[in-house]
Write a protein that holds these residues in place. Structure first.
Motif, PDB file in Angstrom:
ATOM      1  N   UNK A 253      61.306  89.105 125.675  1.00 58.41           N
ATOM      2  CA  UNK A 253      61.510  89.989 126.533  1.00 58.41           C
ATOM      3  C   UNK A 253      60.393  90.500 127.431  1.00 58.41           C
ATOM      4  N   UNK A 254      59.798  90.306 127.490  1.00 59.30           N
ATOM      5  CA  UNK A 254      57.954  90.752 127.922  1.00 59.30           C
ATOM      6  C   UNK A 254      58.770  90.086 129.728  1.00 59.30           C
ATOM      7  N   UNK A 255      59.065  89.270 129.536  1.00 62.94           N
ATOM      8  CA  UNK A 255      59.353  88.264 131.067  1.00 62.94           C
ATOM      9  C   UNK A 255      60.150  89.854 131.806  1.00 62.94           C
ATOM     10  N   UNK A 256      60.747  90.331 131.293  1.00 56.72           N
ATOM     11  CA  UNK A 256      61.936  91.653 132.584  1.00 56.72           C
ATOM     12  C   UNK A 256      60.297  92.575 132.091  1.00 56.72           C
ATOM     13  N   UNK A 257      59.673  92.845 131.807  1.00 49.48           N
ATOM     14  CA  UNK A 257      58.742  94.226 131.826  1.00 49.48           C
ATOM     15  C   UNK A 257      57.892  93.318 133.057  1.00 49.48           C
ATOM     16  N   UNK A 258      57.234  91.972 132.573  1.00 46.40           N
ATOM     17  CA  UNK A 258      56.494  91.729 133.279  1.00 46.40           C
ATOM     18  C   UNK A 258      56.606  91.160 135.355  1.00 46.40           C
ATOM     19  N   UNK A 259      58.299  90.803 135.136  1.00 48.02           N
ATOM     20  CA  UNK A 259      58.963  90.799 137.145  1.00 48.02           C
ATOM     21  C   UNK A 259      59.151  92.403 137.569  1.00 48.02           C
ATOM     22  N   UNK A 260      59.230  93.243 136.812  1.00 48.12           N
ATOM     23  CA  UNK A 260      58.763  94.788 137.256  1.00 48.12           C
ATOM     24  C   UNK A 260      58.005  95.477 137.675  1.00 48.12           C
ATOM     25  N   UNK A 261      57.009  94.656 137.003  1.00 51.15           N
ATOM     26  CA  UNK A 261      55.096  95.010 137.450  1.00 51.15           C
ATOM     27  C   UNK A 261      54.903  94.649 138.373  1.00 51.15           C
ATOM     28  N   UNK A 262      55.425  93.280 138.354  1.00 48.25           N
ATOM     29  CA  UNK A 262      55.219  92.055 139.889  1.00 48.25           C
ATOM     30  C   UNK A 262      53.374  91.443 139.181  1.00 48.25           C
ATOM     31  N   UNK A 263      52.814  91.588 137.889  1.00 49.79           N
ATOM     32  CA  UNK A 263      51.689  92.018 137.597  1.00 49.79           C
ATOM     33  C   UNK A 263      51.425  90.214 137.017  1.00 49.79           C
TER      34      UNK A 263
END
Length: 351
Positions: A196-206
């Protein structure tokens, strides 16, 4: 069947849909002595033909394979000689790949799904009636750097479903550890929770390491995971941590720790390359469709079936779909910006 009944320790393996994970796994299997064919797109084949295949990771792995160490094909007819088919396509292409397997592969080939999500192996079984189909779980991420280089950014061992043949033993080669597991469904659900963190990481770009070093992102991760855990419990779905002995229910508490304490705990659970990012980030950067429907989307659908709300996962799904529509790669949002957008879905960002 089984090794004791005559199957060689080296196998003819076709990696069906060789992208980031497929090229990395296939390359290590070829180096380990297997007869490997990568079934891939023409552009990927051209890149590897020109540059060879380079495999690196967060440790000291640095392997360069010339193109003559393995075969490549854009024609699914290459499935005809397979002992083992490793399915590594995106979830949306599973049905198409199953049709190609039915048409070309021998019926005694073992088919292993090394895909994200929890439904792909079941779909393959439905479409490949009578075949030996195994679910699989790949815990690490691989980024396609370019120039034929594929970089493993996180740690973990591959798990595949136990069956009549010791397929895991055959696939276990240097720098690629594979175990067989009797109850893989719970592990796959645990992997989905982590993914589920894949999406958050994609949104962050970090990079993942930088994102995990920011407590604001971790709090958002914790809220999202707690919501998903609630949905799974209400729906009576079993889950198990695929990368550590820590129960999944403890992970949100660990994520909310102060950063110094989180780092002390996390380093015993997972190794992460400083430059590693999620596969969903890579999809956005390359203008490809993501697997959001198989991650947050799966939680949202399960929540509807169980008649409970999952506004955080629903909101993250909508954010990713909006970014996919706009194009242009990661929007490089801050955790506060994501939280602000989620308020439209009436979702508390910190559970």
């Amino acid at each position: 069947m089984g090794e004791a009944q005559g199957r060689s320790n080296t196998s003819r393996i076709v990696v069906a849909g060789a992208g980031s994970i497929g090229c990395f796994v296939g390359g290590l299997l070829a180096r380990g002595g297997h007869d490997v064919t990568l079934l891939l797109r023409a552009g990927t084949a051209e890149e590897i033909t020109q540059n060879g295949l380079t495999l690196t990771d967060f440790g000291d792995l640095d392997v360069a394979l010339a193109p003559d160490r393995f075969a490549m094909s854009v024609d699914p007819a290459c499935l005809a000689d397979a002992d083992i088919v490793l399915v590594t396509v995106k979830s949306g292409a599973t049905e198409e790949m199953a049709a190609q397997i039915v048409e070309h592969a021998p019926e005694d080939a073992v088919v292993v799904s090394l895909q994200n999500g929890v439904a792909n192996a079941a779909l393959l079984r439905e479409l490949l009636l009578g075949w030996d189909v195994r679910a699989g779980m790949v815990p690490f991420n691989v980024v396609w750097v370019g120039g034929g280089r594929f970089h493993r950014g996180t740690s973990g061992d591959i798990l595949i479903e136990r069956g009549l043949e010791h397929v895991g033993r055959q696939l276990n080669v240097p720098d690629l550890t594979v175990h067989e597991h009797a109850e893989l469904a719970a592990v796959q659900w645990g992997k989905l929770l982590i993914n589920l963190n894949n999406a958050l990481n994609a949104l962050s770009g970090l990079p993942l390491q930088a994102q995990l070093g920011d407590r604001r992102w971790r709090r958002l991760m914790a809220a999202q995971m707690e919501e998903a855990l609630m949905v799974l419990r209400v729906a009576d779905v079993a889950f198990q941590n695929p990368v550590a002995k820590v129960p999944m229910g403890m992970v949100p508490r660990i994520l909310r720790l102060r950063t110094w304490a989180f780092r002390l705990v996390a380093k015993t659970m997972l190794s992460i390359d400083p430059n590693a990012r999620s596969s969903m980030w890579e999809d956005l950067e390359k203008g490809r469709g993501t697997e959001i429907d198989e991650l947050q989307g799966k939680i949202v659908r399960l929540a509807r079936q169980a008649n409970v709300a999952a506004p955080i996962n629903a909101g993250i799904s909508e954010l990713i779909r909006d970014v996919e529509t706009l194009g242009g790669g990661s929007p490089k949002l801050t955790a506060q910006e994501v939280q602000a957008r989620l308020r439209a879905f009436e979702a508390p960002a910190d559970g």
